[in-house]
Design an enzyme around this catalytic site. Structure first.
Site, PDB file in Angstrom:
ATOM      1  N   HIS A   1       1.067  -1.188  -0.161  1.00 38.98           N
ATOM      2  CA  HIS A   1      -0.202  -0.543  -0.690  1.00 38.98           C
ATOM      3  C   HIS A   1       1.082   1.548   0.502  1.00 38.98           C
ATOM      4  O   HIS A   1       0.445   2.581  -0.683  1.00 38.98           O
ATOM      5  CB  HIS A   1      -0.454   0.300   1.222  1.00 38.98           C
ATOM      6  CG  HIS A   1      -1.663  -0.963   1.089  1.00 38.98           C
ATOM      7  ND1 HIS A   1      -1.576  -2.535   2.228  1.00 38.98           N
ATOM      8  CD2 HIS A   1      -2.956  -1.158   0.569  1.00 38.98           C
ATOM      9  CE1 HIS A   1      -2.996  -2.946   1.883  1.00 38.98           C
ATOM     10  NE2 HIS A   1      -3.122  -2.698   0.870  1.00 38.98           N
TER      11      HIS A   1
ATOM     12  N   GLN B   1      -8.359  -8.725 -10.127  1.00 41.98           N
ATOM     13  CA  GLN B   1      -9.291  -6.896  -9.832  1.00 41.98           C
ATOM     14  C   GLN B   1      -8.919  -6.276 -10.628  1.00 41.98           C
ATOM     15  O   GLN B   1      -9.772  -5.249 -10.970  1.00 41.98           O
ATOM     16  CB  GLN B   1      -8.357  -7.249  -8.270  1.00 41.98           C
ATOM     17  CG  GLN B   1      -9.019  -6.280  -7.330  1.00 41.98           C
ATOM     18  CD  GLN B   1      -9.063  -5.530  -6.315  1.00 41.98           C
ATOM     19  OE1 GLN B   1      -9.473  -6.174  -5.695  1.00 41.98           O
ATOM     20  NE2 GLN B   1      -8.158  -5.200  -6.403  1.00 41.98           N
TER      21      GLN B   1
ATOM     22  N   GLY C   1      -2.373  -2.594  -6.189  1.00 47.12           N
ATOM     23  CA  GLY C   1      -1.202  -3.967  -7.051  1.00 47.12           C
ATOM     24  C   GLY C   1      -1.418  -4.437  -8.017  1.00 47.12           C
ATOM     25  O   GLY C   1      -2.775  -5.103  -7.916  1.00 47.12           O
ATOM     26  N   GLN C   2      -0.727  -4.368  -8.686  1.00 48.02           N
ATOM     27  CA  GLN C   2      -0.975  -6.095  -8.998  1.00 48.02           C
ATOM     28  C   GLN C   2      -0.896  -7.500  -8.905  1.00 48.02           C
ATOM     29  O   GLN C   2      -1.295  -7.943  -9.632  1.00 48.02           O
ATOM     30  CB  GLN C   2       0.875  -6.107 -10.482  1.00 48.02           C
ATOM     31  CG  GLN C   2       0.593  -7.340 -11.651  1.00 48.02           C
ATOM     32  CD  GLN C   2      -0.412  -6.404 -12.678  1.00 48.02           C
ATOM     33  OE1 GLN C   2      -1.382  -5.688 -13.170  1.00 48.02           O
ATOM     34  NE2 GLN C   2      -1.303  -7.675 -13.386  1.00 48.02           N
ATOM     35  N   LYS C   3      -0.935  -7.902  -7.575  1.00 48.59           N
ATOM     36  CA  LYS C   3      -0.634  -8.670  -7.135  1.00 48.59           C
ATOM     37  C   LYS C   3      -2.147  -9.269  -7.638  1.00 48.59           C
ATOM     38  O   LYS C   3      -2.462 -10.835  -7.588  1.00 48.59           O
ATOM     39  CB  LYS C   3      -0.604  -8.973  -5.602  1.00 48.59           C
ATOM     40  CG  LYS C   3      -0.710 -10.235  -4.942  1.00 48.59           C
ATOM     41  CD  LYS C   3      -0.572 -10.163  -3.574  1.00 48.59           C
ATOM     42  CE  LYS C   3      -1.746  -9.766  -2.650  1.00 48.59           C
ATOM     43  NZ  LYS C   3      -3.043 -10.468  -2.587  1.00 48.59           N
TER      44      LYS C   3
HETATM   45  O1  PAF Z   1      -8.298  -4.743  -2.826  1.00 47.43           O
HETATM   46  C1  PAF Z   1      -8.416  -3.905  -1.535  1.00 47.43           C
HETATM   47  O2  PAF Z   1      -7.960  -3.841  -0.626  1.00 47.43           O
HETATM   48  C2  PAF Z   1     -10.081  -4.102  -2.001  1.00 47.43           C
HETATM   49  O3  PAF Z   1     -10.692  -4.930  -3.442  1.00 47.43           O
HETATM   50  C3  PAF Z   1     -10.302  -3.214  -2.628  1.00 47.43           C
HETATM   51  C4  PAF Z   1     -10.392  -2.499  -4.089  1.00 47.43           C
HETATM   52  C5  PAF Z   1      -9.577  -1.599  -1.781  1.00 47.43           C
HETATM   53  C6  PAF Z   1     -12.241  -2.980  -2.380  1.00 47.43           C
HETATM   54  O4  PAF Z   1     -12.294  -2.994  -1.174  1.00 47.43           O
END
Ligand code: PAF
Length: 284
Positions: free
Chosen positions: A35, A151, A145-147
């Site tokens: 993060h 998503q 993040g690409q991890k």
């Molecule tokens: O990757 C995450 O932490 C969550 O899926 C996100 C993108 C904050 C959505 O709640």
């Protein structure tokens, strides 16, 4: 000094006169070096950095998984302060989903395999909350993040289809020195499981190595990755995938960009990781 906001109204008021561009880092808290790398990217590119901290109940199928998700707001806020984040939005659930909330954002093809099939409803929850965050913050850029490669693809598709003006920027996976991808879930691993967990990265590296040596059969590459995972008795494999990097359809032959991805359980903790195979333009 980082300002912490709780309500939609406070967030809107704070954003009204904030310098642009705005960089948004959506998180569920329990912040780690991954993060921090997103916050740094935002600080480099944007005049205002906004971090959201919200453990989104809609993306957890299993209530037990939601209940045990690690949380420590004080620790998270200290990290945001260190990273010189301008605004943190850490709302209660009813500020994100006010009474009467009745909309779900559901992405199609890219949301259905892999994590989508292993965790039904998960990506509806992610797409819905991220659409709300994009609408509320109105950022020029949002960093992920690409991890969580799938998503990123789901959110990109959602932003494109809904004409949301926020650009979705994927940032490299941050790893421990032994290769384990950073994840808030790593905290649940026992010492033995933690020692075993870098097998994900080793399996992906074996898949990449085969591909770099010219292997183009997806079945063979899946087999190479499975063989590495099989060498680790604590690893309980959920899936091993070699998929098209644009559609996430499982491949027979790798003839374009591809995504190698894995989901593996260590006891109750499920870890995911991936490796992108980019095509050399001279080969495509
Ligand atoms: O990757 C995450 O932490 C969550 O899926 C996100 C993108 C904050 C959505 O709640």
């Amino acid at each position: 000094m980082t300002r912490v906001l709780r309500t939609r109204a406070e967030l809107r008021a704070a954003l009204a006169d904030t310098p642009r561009p705005i960089g948004l880092v959506p998180t569920m808290g329990w912040l780690h070096e991954g993060h921090r790398s997103l916050m740094r990217r935002a600080r480099e590119a944007d005049a205002t950095t906004v971090v959201t901290i919200f453990v989104n109940p809609r993306q957890f199928g299993d209530p037990a998984d939601l209940a045990k998700y690690p949380r420590s707001e004080a620790r998270d806020l200290a990290i945001c302060e260190e990273e010189r984040v301008d605004l943190v939005w850490a709302p209660p659930v009813e500020e994100v989903y006010p009474p009467g909330f009745d909309t779900t954002v559901s992405v199609g093809q890219v949301a259905s395999p892999l994590e989508g099939s292993a965790r039904p409803g998960h990506f509806d929850g992610v797409a819905t909350v991220v659409a709300i965050l994009f609408a509320l913050v109105g950022a020029e850029h949002a960093y992920f993040g690409q991890k969580d490669a799938q998503q990123v693809m789901v959110i990109r598709q959602m932003a494109r289809d809904l004409a949301l003006p926020t650009a979705v920027i994927a940032c490299p996976t941050v790893r421990e020195p032994d290769g384990l991808a950073l994840s808030s879930r790593n905290v649940h691993l026992t010492a033995e499981q933690r020692a075993a967990a870098p097998v994900l990265h080793r399996a992906l590296a074996a898949g990449r190595e085969a591909w770099e040596h010219g292997e183009r059969s997806a079945a063979t590459i899946r087999e190479r990755m499975r063989a590495v995972l099989a060498g680790e008795p604590l690893a309980d494999v959920d899936y091993v995938s070699v998929a098209d990097g644009r559609t996430l359809r499982e491949l027979d032959t790798i003839d374009g960009p591809a995504l190698l991805s894995l989901a593996v359980r260590f006891g109750p903790t499920r870890l995911i990781d991936n490796e992108v195979l980019e095509v050399d333009p001279t080969e495509a």
